[in-house]
Design a protein around this motif. Structure first.
Motif, mmCIF file in Angstrom:
data_model
loop_
_atom_site.group_PDB
_atom_site.id
_atom_site.type_symbol
_atom_site.label_atom_id
_atom_site.label_comp_id
_atom_site.label_asym_id
_atom_site.label_seq_id
_atom_site.Cartn_x
_atom_site.Cartn_y
_atom_site.Cartn_z
ATOM 1 N N LEU A 121 0.875 -1.165 0.000
ATOM 2 C CA LEU A 121 0.000 0.000 0.000
ATOM 3 C C LEU A 121 0.914 1.217 0.000
ATOM 4 N N VAL A 122 0.718 2.123 -0.943
ATOM 5 C CA VAL A 122 1.576 3.295 -1.088
ATOM 6 C C VAL A 122 0.727 4.550 -1.002
ATOM 7 N N VAL A 123 1.140 5.483 -0.149
ATOM 8 C CA VAL A 123 0.481 6.778 -0.037
ATOM 9 C C VAL A 123 1.553 7.844 -0.202
ATOM 10 N N ILE A 124 1.327 8.771 -1.134
ATOM 11 C CA ILE A 124 2.297 9.825 -1.416
ATOM 12 C C ILE A 124 1.713 11.143 -0.920
ATOM 13 N N LEU A 125 2.441 11.804 -0.024
ATOM 14 C CA LEU A 125 2.011 13.080 0.547
ATOM 15 C C LEU A 125 3.006 14.167 0.191
ATOM 16 N N ASP A 126 2.559 15.420 0.297
ATOM 17 C CA ASP A 126 3.469 16.537 0.100
ATOM 18 C C ASP A 126 4.387 16.662 1.319
ATOM 19 N N GLY A 127 5.347 17.583 1.262
ATOM 20 C CA GLY A 127 6.334 17.734 2.329
ATOM 21 C C GLY A 127 5.763 18.129 3.673
ATOM 22 N N SER A 128 4.629 18.828 3.665
ATOM 23 C CA SER A 128 4.013 19.221 4.933
ATOM 24 C C SER A 128 3.011 18.187 5.426
ATOM 25 N N MET A 129 2.832 17.124 4.673
ATOM 26 C CA MET A 129 1.938 16.011 4.989
ATOM 27 C C MET A 129 0.481 16.439 5.138
ATOM 28 N N ASN A 130 0.072 17.402 4.316
ATOM 29 C CA ASN A 130 -1.310 17.871 4.341
ATOM 30 C C ASN A 130 -2.110 17.456 3.112
ATOM 31 N N GLY A 134 -0.935 11.024 -4.226
ATOM 32 C CA GLY A 134 -1.246 9.783 -4.913
ATOM 33 C C GLY A 134 -1.380 8.649 -3.922
ATOM 34 N N LYS A 135 -2.056 7.602 -4.370
ATOM 35 C CA LYS A 135 -2.220 6.415 -3.540
ATOM 36 C C LYS A 135 -2.414 5.233 -4.466
ATOM 37 N N ALA A 136 -1.913 4.088 -4.051
ATOM 38 C CA ALA A 136 -2.015 2.891 -4.889
ATOM 39 C C ALA A 136 -1.803 1.654 -4.043
ATOM 40 N N SER A 137 -2.276 0.545 -4.573
ATOM 41 C CA SER A 137 -2.028 -0.750 -3.938
ATOM 42 C C SER A 137 -1.263 -1.626 -4.927
ATOM 43 N N GLY A 138 -0.923 -2.805 -4.495
ATOM 44 C CA GLY A 138 -0.093 -3.703 -5.292
ATOM 45 C C GLY A 138 -0.601 -3.959 -6.692
ATOM 46 N N ILE A 141 -0.198 -0.811 -8.861
ATOM 47 C CA ILE A 141 1.210 -0.571 -9.155
ATOM 48 C C ILE A 141 1.671 -1.531 -10.234
ATOM 49 N N TYR A 142 1.264 -2.775 -10.116
ATOM 50 C CA TYR A 142 1.668 -3.787 -11.093
ATOM 51 C C TYR A 142 1.121 -3.458 -12.480
ATOM 52 N N GLN A 143 -0.117 -2.947 -12.548
ATOM 53 C CA GLN A 143 -0.751 -2.686 -13.838
ATOM 54 C C GLN A 143 -0.396 -1.326 -14.423
ATOM 55 N N GLU A 144 -0.403 -0.277 -13.604
ATOM 56 C CA GLU A 144 -0.167 1.066 -14.134
ATOM 57 C C GLU A 144 0.606 1.956 -13.170
ATOM 58 N N GLY A 145 1.593 1.384 -12.507
ATOM 59 C CA GLY A 145 2.355 2.111 -11.497
ATOM 60 C C GLY A 145 3.059 3.340 -12.014
ATOM 61 N N SER A 146 3.697 3.243 -13.179
ATOM 62 C CA SER A 146 4.452 4.390 -13.679
ATOM 63 C C SER A 146 3.525 5.586 -13.933
ATOM 64 N N LYS A 147 2.324 5.336 -14.377
ATOM 65 C CA LYS A 147 1.362 6.418 -14.616
ATOM 66 C C LYS A 147 0.977 7.095 -13.303
ATOM 67 N N ILE A 148 0.687 6.287 -12.291
ATOM 68 C CA ILE A 148 0.307 6.825 -10.979
ATOM 69 C C ILE A 148 1.440 7.670 -10.404
ATOM 70 N N PHE A 149 2.666 7.179 -10.506
ATOM 71 C CA PHE A 149 3.793 7.882 -9.914
ATOM 72 C C PHE A 149 4.149 9.139 -10.707
ATOM 73 N N ARG A 150 3.991 9.110 -12.024
ATOM 74 C CA ARG A 150 4.218 10.319 -12.840
ATOM 75 C C ARG A 150 3.236 11.420 -12.471
ATOM 76 N N GLU A 151 1.970 11.031 -12.278
ATOM 77 C CA GLU A 151 0.960 12.011 -11.896
ATOM 78 C C GLU A 151 1.248 12.597 -10.515
ATOM 79 N N ALA A 152 1.702 11.765 -9.586
ATOM 80 C CA ALA A 152 2.051 12.244 -8.252
ATOM 81 C C ALA A 152 3.227 13.220 -8.324
ATOM 82 N N LYS A 153 4.221 12.898 -9.165
ATOM 83 C CA LYS A 153 5.380 13.786 -9.320
ATOM 84 C C LYS A 153 4.950 15.112 -9.934
ATOM 85 N N LYS A 154 4.050 15.056 -10.893
ATOM 86 C CA LYS A 154 3.534 16.276 -11.524
ATOM 87 C C LYS A 154 2.788 17.132 -10.501
ATOM 88 N N MET A 155 1.940 16.512 -9.687
ATOM 89 C CA MET A 155 1.228 17.253 -8.637
ATOM 90 C C MET A 155 2.198 17.872 -7.650
#
Length: 167
Positions: A121-130, A134-138, A141-155
């Motif tokens: 289970l992955v939860v991505i928060l900003d630096g202030s944790m507010n 992004g969020k994802a489960s196994g 991540i296995y099916q479309e992890g790179s897309k989820i992580f790219r969107e989180a990086k963009k945000m």
């Protein structure tokens, strides 16, 4: 004659056990107990937080374990460039969601409840944790992890840009 064969079999067995897949945590991974100290570092370096929750013991009889470990390693590789990677403590977050006062950010509780139901289970928060970036489960991540992580990086970049404009 039997002794060398036994020794050979034992060595072969040991090498197979050591070849089992495992989660490769980066050297700078943050343990749950040291989260407060990492908060200052993340804000100074303008990084977010990637909380990764995995079981303490994997069920090696389960065929999905290898895929879950691979998904965990993929998540770590994708997120360590812009996030502080934290080994999550699932029980602490569940306790906080039930009302226990333990300094778990509300965004983490929200993110974990929406992350899914398969490890990791992955939860991505900003630096202030507010803010949940992004969020994802196994399975996700296995099916479309790179897309989820790219969107989180963009945000994350957009939030940093917005903060700079406000200053």
């Amino acid at each position: 004659m039997k002794l060398p064969v036994i020794v050979l079999l034992m060595a072969l067995g040991a090498s197979l056990v050591s070849a089992a897949p495992k989660v490769r945590w980066p050297r700078d991974v943050v343990e749950w107990e040291k989260l407060e100290a990492a908060k200052e570092v993340a804000q100074k370096e303008e990084k977010g937080f990637a909380f990764i929750f995995i079981p303490t013991v994997w069920d090696t009889k389960d065929s999905g374990v290898v895929r879950s470990i691979d998904a965990t390693n993929d998540a770590i590789r994708a997120l360590k460039s812009f996030c502080v990677v934290v080994k999550g403590n699932y029980q602490e977050v569940v306790d906080a969601s039930r009302g226990k006062k333990n300094d778990v950010p509300k965004a983490l509780i929200t993110g974990l409840s929406g992350a899914g139901n398969s490890y990791p289970l992955v939860v991505i928060l900003d630096g202030s944790m507010n803010t949940v970036l992004g969020k994802a489960s196994g399975n996700e991540i296995y099916q479309e992890g790179s897309k989820i992580f790219r969107e989180a990086k963009k945000m994350h970049r957009e939030l940093l840009k917005k903060q700079e404009e406000e200053e």
